[in-house]
Design an enzyme around this catalytic site. Structure first.
Site, PDB file in Angstrom:
ATOM      1  N   HIS A 156       0.731  -1.228   0.030  1.00 51.04           N
ATOM      2  CA  HIS A 156       0.142  -0.108  -0.044  1.00 51.04           C
ATOM      3  C   HIS A 156       0.858   1.314   0.154  1.00 51.04           C
ATOM      4  CE1 HIS A 156      -3.004  -3.036   1.338  1.00 51.04           C
ATOM      5  NE2 HIS A 156      -4.040  -2.025   0.799  1.00 51.04           N
ATOM      6  N   LYS A 160      -0.945   4.930   4.501  1.00 53.68           N
ATOM      7  CA  LYS A 160      -1.675   3.912   5.127  1.00 53.68           C
ATOM      8  C   LYS A 160      -1.434   4.111   6.536  1.00 53.68           C
ATOM      9  CE  LYS A 160      -4.092  -0.470   4.624  1.00 53.68           C
ATOM     10  NZ  LYS A 160      -5.369   0.227   4.786  1.00 53.68           N
TER      11      LYS A 160
END
Ligand code: NAD
Length: 270
Positions: A156, A160
């Site tokens: 990600h 995040k």
């Protein structure tokens, strides 16, 4: 009755809300009838989303917006603190829910379920609207009882906050449940219990990568003697969540009760 679904977008000035406004505007069977946010109040929601003027200004009062717009469905991509009162207010006014906001606790979900049943309305509250991610989880469930070894790599963007991702934890849980249901005993993941071997989630090692350039990617790797099966999903844009959101809007128009996973909607259509 209108021949299109009347949609209220809550969180319309946010990153997801802008994509939602555009997606609903382009859907032939839907119309944005109200847009709510506490930022960008007064701005046209369609124009803010980078499209044509829709004549729907952003307002800050949800109850007022429901009264004026008479929506069939509220789509909410806001923040955990406000999503609960938003859901309760919408249901009390007879408005169905499609909620993507994450971080909703079990107690709130129970409360929403009770109200949905009392009002005989449909609601989808789902932490992942990506069709691909949900199909990846279904494929992983299918493969789980055939392979003794499984590991997950999730990749990600660097902003995040949580690690491992909610999707990787859910995938690991589904793998464990599918194996248990089939009475399949998996191999113990090899190697010493060190950080480099990832976090053992539901018995499946999960490795988290956080790098600029990624949106949301996940690889589920299964293996047995002489072969490796990799199920890989990549989100390259937040637009990837929109087909799932529109699918959920159509679903709540036809189905009552609370649904908490797009997987269940996909299975109901297969
Ligand atoms: P964002 O911060 O860009 O947008 C949130 C918006 O909510 C902001 O515009 C904010 O002003 C607005 N808001 C705050 N309080 C409000 C209130 N009282 N009334 C109305 N609006 C209010 O965030 P984002 O990236 O768009 O993400 C929104 C949520 O969606 C997050 O919880 C995120 O984790 C989640 N998300 C879910 C999925 C999924 O598939 N379910 C996918 C991506 C993001």
């Amino acid at each position: 009755m209108a021949d299109y679904i009347r949609v209220l977008v809550c969180g319309a000035a946010g990153q997801m809300g802008r994509f939602v406004t555009q997606a609903v505007r382009k859907a032939p069977d839907m119309k944005v009838v109200a847009a709510v946010d506490n930022r960008e109040v007064g701005r046209d929601a369609g124009e803010l989303a980078g499209g044509e003027v829709t004549g729907t200004p952003i307002v800050s009062d949800l109850e007022c917006a429901i009264g004026r717009g008479e929506p069939d469905v509220m789509i909410d991509f806001t923040i955990p603190d406000v999503v609960r009162p938003n859901m309760i207010a919408a249901l009390n006014k007879g408005v169905r829910l499609v909620v993507g906001t994450t971080g909703i606790g079990e107690a709130t979900l129970d409360e929403v379920q009770a109200l949905v049943e009392q009002k005989r309305l449909g609601a989808v509250v789902c932490p992942n609207f990506s069709l691909g991610a949900n199909l990846m989880m279904l494929a992983a469930e299918l493969a789980a009882k055939h392979y003794p070894y499984a590991e997950i790599i999730e990749l990600h963007h660097e902003k995040k906050k949580d690690a491992p991702s909610g999707t990787s934890l859910l995938t690991a849980e589904l793998i464990q449940e599918a194996r248990a249901k089939a009475g399949f005993v998996p191999a113990k993941p090899p190697g010493p219990e060190v950080a480099a071997r990832g976090l053992a989630a539901s018995g499946v090692p999960v490795h988290s990568v956080r790098l600029p350039g990624y949106v949301a990617n996940q690889e589920v790797m299964f293996s047995d003697t002489g072969e490796v099966l990799t199920i890989k999903h990549e989100s390259t844009s937040r637009e990837s969540f929109m087909p799932g959101v529109l699918m959920a809007v159509r679903y709540v128009m036809k189905n009552k009760g609370l649904t908490t996973s797009l997987r269940d909607i996909l299975l109901s259509q297969s």
